[in-house]
Design a protein around this motif. Sequence first.
Motif, PDB file in Angstrom:
ATOM      1  N   ALA A   1      20.256   5.600   0.600  1.00  0.00           N
ATOM      2  CA  ALA A   1      18.967   6.104   0.124  1.00  0.00           C
ATOM      3  C   ALA A   1      17.939   6.089   1.246  1.00  0.00           C
ATOM      4  CB  ALA A   1      18.466   5.263  -1.041  1.00  0.00           C
ATOM      5  N   LEU A   2      17.154   7.149   1.315  1.00  0.00           N
ATOM      6  CA  LEU A   2      15.994   7.199   2.193  1.00  0.00           C
ATOM      7  C   LEU A   2      14.788   6.759   1.366  1.00  0.00           C
ATOM      8  CD1 LEU A   2      14.971   8.031   5.049  1.00  0.00           C
ATOM      9  CD2 LEU A   2      14.410  10.257   4.056  1.00  0.00           C
ATOM     10  N   LEU A   3      14.185   5.640   1.750  1.00  0.00           N
ATOM     11  CA  LEU A   3      13.169   4.999   0.923  1.00  0.00           C
ATOM     12  C   LEU A   3      11.768   5.254   1.463  1.00  0.00           C
ATOM     13  CD1 LEU A   3      14.874   1.496   0.498  1.00  0.00           C
ATOM     14  CD2 LEU A   3      15.150   3.539  -0.945  1.00  0.00           C
ATOM     15  N   ALA A   4      10.839   5.535   0.550  1.00  0.00           N
ATOM     16  CA  ALA A   4       9.420   5.494   0.879  1.00  0.00           C
ATOM     17  C   ALA A   4       9.012   4.025   0.928  1.00  0.00           C
ATOM     18  CB  ALA A   4       8.617   6.250  -0.170  1.00  0.00           C
ATOM     19  N   LEU A   5       8.211   3.646   1.933  1.00  0.00           N
ATOM     20  CA  LEU A   5       7.950   2.235   2.208  1.00  0.00           C
ATOM     21  C   LEU A   5       6.473   1.891   2.092  1.00  0.00           C
ATOM     22  CD1 LEU A   5      10.176   1.900   5.412  1.00  0.00           C
ATOM     23  CD2 LEU A   5      10.794   1.230   3.072  1.00  0.00           C
ATOM     24  N   ASP A   6       6.233   0.658   1.639  1.00  0.00           N
ATOM     25  CA  ASP A   6       4.907   0.054   1.685  1.00  0.00           C
ATOM     26  C   ASP A   6       4.992  -1.196   2.549  1.00  0.00           C
ATOM     27  OD1 ASP A   6       3.533   1.838   0.072  1.00  0.00           O
ATOM     28  OD2 ASP A   6       3.964   0.731  -1.775  1.00  0.00           O
ATOM     29  N   PRO A   7       3.970  -1.464   3.367  1.00  0.00           N
ATOM     30  CA  PRO A   7       3.997  -2.693   4.177  1.00  0.00           C
ATOM     31  C   PRO A   7       3.865  -3.932   3.303  1.00  0.00           C
ATOM     32  CG  PRO A   7       1.882  -1.580   4.387  1.00  0.00           C
ATOM     33  CD  PRO A   7       2.765  -0.665   3.599  1.00  0.00           C
ATOM     34  N   VAL A   8       4.481  -5.005   3.764  1.00  0.00           N
ATOM     35  CA  VAL A   8       4.429  -6.293   3.070  1.00  0.00           C
ATOM     36  C   VAL A   8       3.493  -7.215   3.843  1.00  0.00           C
ATOM     37  CG1 VAL A   8       5.768  -8.325   2.377  1.00  0.00           C
ATOM     38  CG2 VAL A   8       6.759  -6.028   2.154  1.00  0.00           C
ATOM     39  N   ARG A   9       2.640  -7.899   3.100  1.00  0.00           N
ATOM     40  CA  ARG A   9       1.745  -8.853   3.752  1.00  0.00           C
ATOM     41  C   ARG A   9       2.575  -9.918   4.467  1.00  0.00           C
ATOM     42  NH1 ARG A   9      -2.665 -11.496  -0.047  1.00  0.00           N
ATOM     43  NH2 ARG A   9      -3.194  -9.248  -0.159  1.00  0.00           N
ATOM     44  N   GLY A  10       2.262 -10.145   5.711  1.00  0.00           N
ATOM     45  CA  GLY A  10       3.012 -11.105   6.497  1.00  0.00           C
ATOM     46  C   GLY A  10       4.113 -10.460   7.318  1.00  0.00           C
TER      47      GLY A  10
END
Length: 378
Positions: free
Chosen positions: A52-61
């Motif tokens: 799967a090609l995933l849309a990403l959100d940044p994770v704190r830290g």
Amino acid sequence: MPFAPTPPAVPSFQTPLTPRAYSCACGRPVFFRNSECLACRRALGYDAHRGALLALDPVRGGGWRQAGVPPRRAARYVRCANLTSAAGCNWLLPAAESQAGHSLCLCCRLTRTVPDLSQPEAATWWCRIELAKRRLVSSLVGLKLPVVPKTADTDEGLCFDLLMPAADGTPVITGHANGVITLDASEADDARREQRRGELGEPYRTLLGHLRHETGHYYWQRLVEHTAWLEPCRALFGDEREDYAAALQRHYAQGAPADWWQRFVSAYASAHPWEDWAETWAHYLHLVDTLDTARSFGLDGERVELSYERFSEALLHDSGDPDAGGFLHLINSWMELTGVLNELSRSMGVHDFYPFVLSGLAVRKLHLVHRIVHSTDA
């Protein structure tokens, strides 16, 4: 003809094993090589194990997670360190692999030797090779074949040495030896590769084709050489104990037999049983990945307006495979789809998309490759 013990039933391939159609969280289509959505500028990354090609959100830290998934349920990822190199890799690593000391994704860890980037064109060629290799490795993972870097398994692992031609003109010999695939990086130069294709009289020569062919030699060692599949392979492909160097010398001196197309998928396959296996293996990966892509976008050979004489189950009546019909459905869909794709290529004035004709014996060989591949997925 004797065959090895029957493996588990083979999937019907109605659903792609390696999906190729993806969407961003914004709803726009995105593609296998994308690292960013061109519509909303969201980061994208490929998870090979999920296909799967995933849309990403940044994770704190630090790190990333799949967009739209609640944080407590979302796996955490790290982007491959080669994202910002000339390789331009868009693959992801599970956070656990990063914590274990890895900075490169599975595909990039397979590259043991990078072309000398101080040389002209090396960075461009490396980028093209890695893009083709990512396509290859994603298919291998989708087929559930063993894909282990040599750094993790020195005996049975796989690695790639991507070498630049020597300054004195000494050629790089593309080939495989004990899990090490050597590739002449100049094969990524379109003009040079086309020249070689013409000189050797090859209807098809691509980077991806080279990589698929050489992995065929690797998987012969992993899946055939010391297994119950060896004798069935000898019965169809011939005895691989034939003198390899002498066979290649004879092939390059005399060429393929006039009737090679009645027994082999390509002229080069007639050189030696190992080359027959590797060419057939590559051909199998061509058709499976192309059909996966077509079906991912709603295309299917059964829907095209072409009528071919279909291969029947009588061709495989002695194979001992309870799902021979499923394989023949795959092959017949392939033949019908490529008929249309060839016509589309001719409309653009380019080489045929699929410049091959499959004989009954070549289909029997492809069927054996198919069974061996899926015997690993128990």
